[in-house]
Write a protein that holds these residues in place. Sequence first.
Motif, PDB file in Angstrom:
ATOM      1  N   VAL A  25       0.905  -1.288   0.270  1.00  0.00           N
ATOM      2  CA  VAL A  25       0.048  -0.467   0.081  1.00  0.00           C
ATOM      3  C   VAL A  25       0.625   1.042  -0.219  1.00  0.00           C
ATOM      4  O   VAL A  25       0.462   1.610  -0.297  1.00  0.00           O
ATOM      5  N   TYR A  26       1.938   1.323  -0.395  1.00  0.00           N
ATOM      6  CA  TYR A  26       2.785   2.547   0.146  1.00  0.00           C
ATOM      7  C   TYR A  26       2.485   3.046  -0.881  1.00  0.00           C
ATOM      8  O   TYR A  26       3.003   4.466  -0.506  1.00  0.00           O
ATOM      9  N   LYS A  27       2.930   2.738  -2.015  1.00  0.00           N
ATOM     10  CA  LYS A  27       2.312   3.732  -3.048  1.00  0.00           C
ATOM     11  C   LYS A  27       1.103   4.601  -3.078  1.00  0.00           C
ATOM     12  O   LYS A  27       1.476   6.176  -3.125  1.00  0.00           O
ATOM     13  N   ASP A  28       0.363   3.915  -2.632  1.00  0.00           N
ATOM     14  CA  ASP A  28      -0.786   4.723  -2.661  1.00  0.00           C
ATOM     15  C   ASP A  28      -1.259   5.740  -1.396  1.00  0.00           C
ATOM     16  O   ASP A  28      -1.427   6.609  -1.477  1.00  0.00           O
ATOM     17  N   TYR A  30       1.239   7.684  -0.714  1.00  0.00           N
ATOM     18  CA  TYR A  30       2.355   8.528   0.049  1.00  0.00           C
ATOM     19  C   TYR A  30       1.652   9.430  -1.876  1.00  0.00           C
ATOM     20  O   TYR A  30       1.648  10.324  -1.346  1.00  0.00           O
ATOM     21  N   HIS A  31       0.626   9.208  -2.277  1.00  0.00           N
ATOM     22  CA  HIS A  31       0.659   9.303  -3.282  1.00  0.00           C
ATOM     23  C   HIS A  31      -1.096  10.251  -2.771  1.00  0.00           C
ATOM     24  O   HIS A  31      -1.054  11.124  -3.732  1.00  0.00           O
ATOM     25  N   ILE A  32      -1.712   9.853  -2.199  1.00  0.00           N
ATOM     26  CA  ILE A  32      -2.506  10.587  -1.840  1.00  0.00           C
ATOM     27  C   ILE A  32      -2.632  11.689  -1.354  1.00  0.00           C
ATOM     28  O   ILE A  32      -2.679  12.885  -0.429  1.00  0.00           O
ATOM     29  N   ALA A  33      -1.272  10.929  -0.182  1.00  0.00           N
ATOM     30  CA  ALA A  33      -1.507  12.606   1.048  1.00  0.00           C
ATOM     31  C   ALA A  33      -0.395  13.663   0.356  1.00  0.00           C
ATOM     32  O   ALA A  33      -0.371  14.232   0.526  1.00  0.00           O
ATOM     33  N   LEU A  34       0.485  13.286  -0.576  1.00  0.00           N
ATOM     34  CA  LEU A  34       1.571  13.840  -1.587  1.00  0.00           C
ATOM     35  C   LEU A  34      -0.016  15.235  -1.903  1.00  0.00           C
ATOM     36  O   LEU A  34       0.104  16.418  -2.688  1.00  0.00           O
ATOM     37  N   TYR A  35      -0.710  14.520  -2.809  1.00  0.00           N
ATOM     38  CA  TYR A  35      -1.673  15.263  -3.531  1.00  0.00           C
ATOM     39  C   TYR A  35      -2.947  16.348  -2.086  1.00  0.00           C
ATOM     40  O   TYR A  35      -3.124  17.347  -3.106  1.00  0.00           O
ATOM     41  N   CYS A  36      -3.063  15.430  -1.236  1.00  0.00           N
ATOM     42  CA  CYS A  36      -3.621  15.828  -0.274  1.00  0.00           C
ATOM     43  C   CYS A  36      -3.317  17.424   0.519  1.00  0.00           C
ATOM     44  O   CYS A  36      -3.458  18.204   0.764  1.00  0.00           O
ATOM     45  N   LEU A  37      -1.652  17.258   0.667  1.00  0.00           N
ATOM     46  CA  LEU A  37      -1.068  18.262   0.931  1.00  0.00           C
ATOM     47  C   LEU A  37      -0.098  18.938   0.404  1.00  0.00           C
ATOM     48  O   LEU A  37       0.023  19.867   0.775  1.00  0.00           O
TER      49      LEU A  37
END
Length: 167
Positions: A25-28, A30-37
């Motif tokens: 799950v690490y890619k999901d 990170y990318h969700i956190a990156l997009y949101c933050l």
Amino acid sequence: MNYTQDVALASKGDTEAFSRLYSSVYKDLYHIALYCLGNSHDACDTVSETVMDAFCSIGKLRKPESFKSWIMRILSVKIKRHQTFKSNYRSDAEIPENLDFSYDFDYLSVELKEALSELDSQSRMILSLSVLGGYTSDEIAEICSMNPATVRSKLTRTKQKLKMKLE
């Protein structure tokens, strides 16, 4: 992926089993956190906090097959807390120029970045879980503790808003 065996082992302290779960799950995350933050440093911090909380509380997970939505729910809470904390220091999160989704996505245009930066944090979370994470509205509702119909309508309105802004 069948999480049942690894969750059972991880809940007994098996770090290798937890590592296998994390690697799925690490890619999901990170990318969700990156997009949101909006920046890599905050995304990494938030994912780290999420993983630490998940590792410490995996024994409380009742349905091992729900591991992915469970850890995404933890991430969602961490992102909301981070956004609340950061709101004291800046008026609105911005999508930075160097946002990189190159592993699966083409370069984002300036217009799209501007449109995305105008979304509220909840809309951004729902959109990212749907588009980046591939979650259904029912799964997003579970992750965000919302009604599935609310998620569907919010996602539809967000997409319409982006479409209008980009036309």
